[in-house]
Structures are given as structure tokens and as C-alpha cells.
Motif scaffolding. Structure first.
Motif, PDB file in Angstrom:
ATOM      1  N   SER A  44      20.690 -33.661  63.234  1.00  0.00           N
ATOM      2  CA  SER A  44      21.793 -33.084  64.012  1.00  0.00           C
ATOM      3  C   SER A  44      21.381 -31.792  64.696  1.00  0.00           C
ATOM      4  CB  SER A  44      23.005 -32.834  63.104  1.00  0.00           C
ATOM      5  OG  SER A  44      23.548 -34.058  62.629  1.00  0.00           O
ATOM      6  N   LEU A  47      19.494 -32.712  67.767  1.00  0.00           N
ATOM      7  CA  LEU A  47      20.406 -33.199  68.807  1.00  0.00           C
ATOM      8  C   LEU A  47      21.137 -32.032  69.476  1.00  0.00           C
ATOM      9  CD1 LEU A  47      21.186 -36.152  69.741  1.00  0.00           C
ATOM     10  CD2 LEU A  47      23.367 -35.725  68.606  1.00  0.00           C
ATOM     11  N   LYS A  48      21.545 -31.046  68.677  1.00  0.00           N
ATOM     12  CA  LYS A  48      22.214 -29.860  69.248  1.00  0.00           C
ATOM     13  C   LYS A  48      21.291 -29.098  70.180  1.00  0.00           C
ATOM     14  CE  LYS A  48      25.360 -29.094  65.357  1.00  0.00           C
ATOM     15  NZ  LYS A  48      25.668 -28.230  64.181  1.00  0.00           N
ATOM     16  N   GLN A  85      29.594 -34.315  65.566  1.00  0.00           N
ATOM     17  CA  GLN A  85      30.177 -34.954  64.381  1.00  0.00           C
ATOM     18  C   GLN A  85      31.616 -34.494  64.201  1.00  0.00           C
ATOM     19  OE1 GLN A  85      28.142 -34.820  60.563  1.00  0.00           O
ATOM     20  NE2 GLN A  85      26.224 -34.310  61.595  1.00  0.00           N
ATOM     21  N   ASP A 165      26.316 -37.659  67.920  1.00  0.00           N
ATOM     22  CA  ASP A 165      25.939 -37.248  66.565  1.00  0.00           C
ATOM     23  C   ASP A 165      26.736 -38.059  65.543  1.00  0.00           C
ATOM     24  OD1 ASP A 165      24.918 -35.976  64.385  1.00  0.00           O
ATOM     25  OD2 ASP A 165      25.545 -33.957  64.955  1.00  0.00           O
ATOM     26  N   VAL A 196      22.279 -39.902  66.473  1.00  0.00           N
ATOM     27  CA  VAL A 196      21.898 -39.717  65.072  1.00  0.00           C
ATOM     28  C   VAL A 196      22.511 -40.859  64.285  1.00  0.00           C
ATOM     29  CG1 VAL A 196      22.176 -38.264  63.027  1.00  0.00           C
ATOM     30  CG2 VAL A 196      21.723 -37.216  65.250  1.00  0.00           C
TER      31      VAL A 196
END
Length: 260
Positions: A44, A47-48, A85, A165, A196
């Protein structure tokens, strides 16, 4: 337009703790890329960083050869969308109003929505199967419906690259597969998708490219069916798996059967 998204020797974290360490990768254009790895491996966080939600401590992220930090906020948001998320649903908002947030890069924060914006909202709702809920309170939706709504908001942003995510978090198996089928359909219509994923079998079935992380570093990356095997899974997750052929797709899917 090509959509070359790369990161080079990127390290990132929160405070003094580095979660992602010296990661270099290139996201294949027009493909579904799955980020997988044990809890705490940096999926995560990576990804951020790719989505400009977190600034790296070192290294750089480029979109079509240009540092993402050089893009204006709305300019970047027209190229790449990010779904976190467990996004929180504000009270008292309809599904239509929430999907409309995806039009911010085009309409601005306080501008009235144009005919084109309304058309984009309606199309995103149709594509994700929430059209009948547009005027319903978003809080009244089920978990699966709500996740479709969030993907519709991301879709309304009309970007070539979508970062998701854990889009199947807290959904039952049927809704997980429905969401992943939707993601695959969006990819077939030309979008580059990075997601993810916790379930290795889902990654094997739905992704074209896989990036396997452990302790903030890449263990392996490459085309999913050439890369994801029992030995790699053992190294990354510390578990034993059997590779079983999916009779429908012919893909090899990992089935976990023990901890090493």
C-alpha cells in the motif's frame, strides 16, 4: 498516449521508518499489475507513492518521463486516479454526489457540473452496475455495491491509469470475484490498472504482471504466469503451495496448503 509509469530507487515511509526500500519498477502500459506480499511488505505504501499520496524519501517516480511532482494537482488527476483502502462515506450523500467527486479534475472544487460531467457520471454508474442507486443514500448500499460506487467515482475521473488499494477488502467471495471481473473489463477497454491484492490466486487469475514484495523490497517482478510459482511464493510468504490449472483460463493458480 502512452502511459509510462516508473519508479527508480524509491524509498518511502512514515516518519523515520522506511517501509519501501530502494524499489525500482516499470508498470506495463495497458496491463493489470498486481502488487502482492505479506502484511507489512510495503504494498500500500508503494501504491501511495505511485499515486502521489505519499512523497518518497529518496528516488523518483516518473509519468511519461516527467517527475510526478512536476504535474499540477488537477493535471495529474486527469492522468492517474487513486482509490484508497476503506474510503469513508460522508453522511447524507447520494451515490450520484459521491461519483461526482471524480469530476473534480475537470470541473474544479466549486464549479457547476457540465453536461459532459453528468454524462461521465452516468456512464461510470452504468459500467459499474450502480445506475439504479444513483439517487440512493450511499450509506444504504451493501459492501459490494459500495465498492462498485467507489470504483465508479474513480472511473468518472476518466484517467488512463487507475491505482486500486485492495479493492476486494471485506467482501465475500462472490463479490470479490465480481469486482475483479469488473476490473478486468475496465482493463480490456484500455485502462492500465495497478492493484494491491492479498489473495495470490486472484493475482494469478486476473493480473498480467506481478510485483512481489517482502520487507519493503521487491523479491521478483515480471509477467504473472512466468513469474509466480511455488518457489517464489515460499520465498516471499513462507508457505507451501500447489499450482493448479484453472480449467476455464488455463492459468496456473497457487493453492496454499501449509506454513514452512
Amino acid at each position: 498516449m502512452t502511459n509510462s509509469l516508473t519508479c527508480t530507487e524509491v524509498s518511502a515511509g512514515y516518519g523515520a521508518e522506511l517501509i519501501v526500500k530502494d524499489v525500482t519498477l516499470e508498470i506495463p502500459d495497458g496491463k493489470i499489475t498486481a502488487l502482492i506480499g505479506p502484511n507489512g511488505s510495503g504494498k500500500s505504501t508503494l501504491l501511495k507513492v505511485l499515486g502521489r499520496q505519499l512523497t518518497p524519501v529518496s528516488g523518483g517516480i516518473d509519468l511519461d518521463g516527467r517527475r510526478i511532482s512536476d504535474f499540477g494537482a488537477r493535471q495529474f488527476a486527469r492522468r492517474l486516479s487513486f482509490l484508497p483502502q476503506q474510503p469513508v462515506v460522508p453522511e447524507g450523500m447520494t451515490v450520484r454526489e459521491l461519483i461526482a467527486f471524480g469530476r473534480y479534475p475537470y470541473a474544479g472544487a466549486f464549479a457547476s457540473l457540465s453536461e459532459k460531467d453528468h454524462a461521465a457520471i452516468a456512464q461510470a454508474a452504468r459500467q459499474t452496475g450502480v445506475e439504479e442507486f444513483l439517487d440512493v443514500d450511499a450509506m444504504a448500499l451493501s459492501g459490494g455495491q459500495r465498492q462498485r460506487m467507489w470504483i465508479a467515482m474513480t472511473l468518472a475521473q476518466d484517467t488512463d491509469i487507475m491505482l486500486l488499494d485492495e479493492p476486494t477488502t471485506f467482501l465475500d467471495p462472490a463479490h470479490q470475484l465480481a469486482i475483479l471481473d469488473l476490473v478486468q473489463e475496465l482493463n480490456r477497454k484500455g485502462r492500465t490498472i495497478v492493484m494491491v491484492v492479498h489473495d495470490m490466486a486472484h493475482a494469478a487469475k486476473y493480473s498480467d504482471h506481478v510485483v512481489v514484495l517482502r520487507d519493503g523490497r521487491i523479491v521478483e517482478q515480471g509477467p504473472t504466469q512466468e513469474t509466480l510459482d511455488s518457489e517464489l511464493i515460499r520465498r516471499a510468504f513462507g508457505i507451501s503451495t500447489l499450482m493448479v490449472e484453472d480449467p476455464k483460463t488455463g492459468r496456473n493458480l497457487p493453492i496454499a496448503y501449509g506454513v514452512e
